[in-house]
Design an enzyme around this catalytic site. Structure first.
Site, short mmCIF file in Angstrom:
data_model
loop_
_atom_site.label_atom_id
_atom_site.label_comp_id
_atom_site.label_asym_id
_atom_site.label_seq_id
_atom_site.Cartn_x
_atom_site.Cartn_y
_atom_site.Cartn_z
N GLN A 1 59.73 133.82 31.65
CA GLN A 1 59.66 134.31 33.03
C GLN A 1 58.69 133.43 33.83
OE1 GLN A 1 61.62 136.66 34.25
NE2 GLN A 1 60.77 136.57 36.30
N SER B 1 58.29 141.67 35.12
CA SER B 1 59.76 141.67 35.11
C SER B 1 60.32 142.67 34.10
CB SER B 1 60.27 140.27 34.74
OG SER B 1 61.67 140.32 34.51
N HIS C 1 63.01 142.32 32.74
CA HIS C 1 63.71 141.55 31.70
C HIS C 1 62.87 141.39 30.44
CE1 HIS C 1 67.47 140.23 33.61
NE2 HIS C 1 66.81 140.35 34.74
N ASP D 1 71.14 141.29 33.32
CA ASP D 1 71.96 140.93 34.47
C ASP D 1 73.40 140.75 34.00
OD1 ASP D 1 69.70 140.82 36.06
OD2 ASP D 1 69.38 138.68 35.65
N GLU E 1 70.33 144.08 44.15
CA GLU E 1 70.88 143.30 43.03
C GLU E 1 71.93 144.14 42.32
OE1 GLU E 1 67.98 141.64 40.38
OE2 GLU E 1 67.05 140.42 41.95
N HIS F 1 71.90 143.75 38.30
CA HIS F 1 70.75 144.02 37.44
C HIS F 1 70.73 145.51 37.05
CE1 HIS F 1 66.41 143.44 36.13
NE2 HIS F 1 66.48 144.76 36.26
ZN LIG Z 1 67.74 140.82 36.56
#
Ligand SMILES: [Zn+2]
Length: 394
Positions: free
Chosen positions: A280, A306, A308, A315, A358, A361
Site C-alpha cells: 500500500q 486501507s 485492503h 476490488d 467505488e 470495492h
Molecule cells: Zn479497493
C-alpha cells in the site's frame, strides 16, 4: 385390296396407341413430385422448393416462396408448373405440427431471508416456437417463513401440450447464521470512546472495533504490523492472488456470491484483494507522484489506513466508474448484501466515508449488518451507521 385395308387399319391402331400412351406418359411426367414427409414444425422456415422433389423433372413455374407455418393443422399448398405447353396448378396438403417444448431461462439459485417473500417468477423467461405467451408455474413446496434449501422446478407448457421443466434452488436463509460476523481476535478489549450516536469504540491489539466489527478508515488506522488471521495460506508477502490471503469466512461467502452471479451469466472476479502495509505504501507514493496528494487521498489510502490490509475487502472486475453501470456492477450493488458484503464507499457519501464512490470495492461485514446498510438499495455507509468520522489526523 383387302390386305391393304388391313395394313392401314393396323397403322391407325398403332398410331392411336402411341398417342394415348404419350398423353398419359406426358401427364405423369409433368406433375411435380412432392416430398414424403409433410409434417412441419410451427413457425419454422419453410420454402416451396423444399417440398418438391425433382425426380419427375417437372418444369416448376412458382417462385420459391416462403410458406406460412404460423397456424397448426392441415394447409393447402399450390404449385404452378408447365403441362403440355400450358400452365397448370397442382394442389397438395401439408401438416403444421408443434412437438417442440418451450425453453425456460431462469436463475438457478434464489436467496432470501426468513420472512422476506420474493417473486419466484420475476426473472423467468419462457420462449416457444408457437410464439404464444406461456406463463411458467412453480412446482414444489416451500415456505418463506422457514429456513431451508428448497429444490423446486419451473414448469412451462405450450398450447400443444409440450412441457419443459427447469430445476432451481430457493434458499431461505437466516441472516444471523448464514454469513456470520468475523470472529474477534484474542486480546483484551480496551474502551476508547463513544461514537457520535452512542456506540462503544474499543481497541483490540491496537486496532479499532465497534459492535465487534473491525473499523478502518481515515480516522481509525489499523494497528502497526496488522496481518489478517484465519486466511487461506499465508498473508505474508506481496500477492494479489486473493485466494491466498482472503479471510476464510469471507472467501466462502464470496464463492456463493460468484456462483449466484454465474448462474445469471454474470462474471465477477477479484482483481485486487489483500495488500500488505508495504505494498500500500508503494502504491500510495506512486499515486501522489502521479496526481498530487489531494487527489490521491480521494481514491487511495495512506498505508495502515486501507481496508485492503484486513483480508475482508477486495476490488471487483475493474477500478473504473463505468463498472457501476455494467450488468455485473448493478447486480453486485443489488445483491452483495445477501452474502454479507457492503458497498463500502456508496454513491454520494464522500463527505461521510472520505472516499469517492467505488462501486467495485466490497467489504465483508456479514449478512445481518450488510442487510441494514443495503437499506433497500439506498446504501448507508459504515460511518453513518456507527456515527463515526473518516478524516486523517492533522
Ligand atoms: Zn479497493
Amino acid at each position: 385390296m383387302k390386305c391393304k385395308w388391313k395394313i392401314l387399319l393396323c397403322i391407325f391402331i398403332v398410331l392411336i396407341l402411341i398417342i394415348v400412351f404419350n398423353f398419359y406418359y406426358q401427364k405423369s411426367l409433368n406433375i411435380p413430385l412432392i416430398v414424403d414427409n409433410r409434417n412441419f414444425q410451427m413457425n419454422s422456415d419453410l420454402y416451396l422448393n423444399s417440398l418438391i422433389s425433382n425426380k419427375n423433372k417437372a418444369k416448376i413455374l412458382s417462385h420459391n416462396s416462403k410458406i406460412d407455418t404460423s397456424n397448426l393443422g392441415e394447409q393447402e399448398v399450390y404449385v404452378t408448373y408447365k403441362k403440355n405447353f400450358k400452365e397448370a396448378v397442382y394442389k397438395f396438403k401439408i401438416n403444421i405440427i408443434d412437438t417442440l417444448a418451450p425453453k425456460i431461462e431462469c436463475q438457478k439459485e434464489l436467496v432470501t431471508s426468513i420472512g422476506k417473500e420474493i417473486d419466484l417468477l420475476q426473472n423467468v423467461k419462457v420462449y416457444d416456437n408457437s410464439k404464444e405467451l406461456i406463463q411458467p408455474v412453480v412446482k414444489g413446496d416451500y415456505n418463506f417463513d422457514q429456513e431451508g434449501n428448497y429444490s423446486l422446478k419451473y414448469e412451462a407448457i405450450d398450447a400443444s401440450g409440450n412441457k419443459t421443466e427447469e430445476d432451481f434452488l430457493l434458499k431461505v436463509i437466516s441472516l444471523e447464521n448464514s454469513y456470520p460476523k468475523i470472529a474477534l481476535p484474542s486480546g483484551a478489549k480496551i474502551f476508547v470512546e463513544k461514537s457520535n450516536n452512542g456506540w462503544d469504540i474499543y481497541k483490540i491489539n491496537g486496532s479499532f472495533y465497534i459492535d465487534d466489527y473491525l473499523i478502518v478508515n481515515k480516522t481509525y488506522p489499523l494497528a502497526e504490523g496488522f496481518i489478517p488471521k484465519n486466511t487461506y495460506k499465508s498473508a505474508v508477502g506481496v500477492t494479489k492472488q486473493c485466494q491466498d490471503c482472503i479471510d476464510k469466512t469471507v472467501y466462502n461467502a464470496w464463492l456463493d456470491m460468484k456462483h449466484a452471479a454465474e448462474a445469471l451469466g454474470l462474471n465477477i472476479w477479484i482483481q485486487s484483494g489483500y495488500r500488505p502495509f508495504q505494498e500500500q505504501n508503494i502504491l500510495f507514493e506512486r499515486y501522489i507522484q502521479r496526481d498530487g496528494i489531494e487527489q490521491a487521498e480521494k481514491y487511495s489510502s495512506r498505508p495502515g489506513y486501507s481496508e485492503h490490509q484486513t483480508g475482508l475487502s477486495f476490488d471487483l472486475n475493474s477500478i473504473a466508474d463505468v463498472f457501476a453501470s455494467t450488468k455485473e456492477g448493478k447486480w453486485v450493488s443489488d445483491n452483495a448484501y445477501k452474502y454479507g458484503f457492503i458497498i463500502r464507499f456508496p454513491k454520494g457519501k464522500e463527505d461521510k466515508t472520505g472516499y469517492k464512490y467505488e462501486s467495485w470495492h466490497l467489504r465483508y461485514v456479514g449478512s445481518q449488518l450488510a442487510t441494514k446498510l443495503y437499506n433497500n438499495g439506498n446504501w448507508i455507509s459504515l460511518e453513518e451507521y456507527f456515527g463515526i468520522n473518516s478524516k486523517y489526523p492533522l
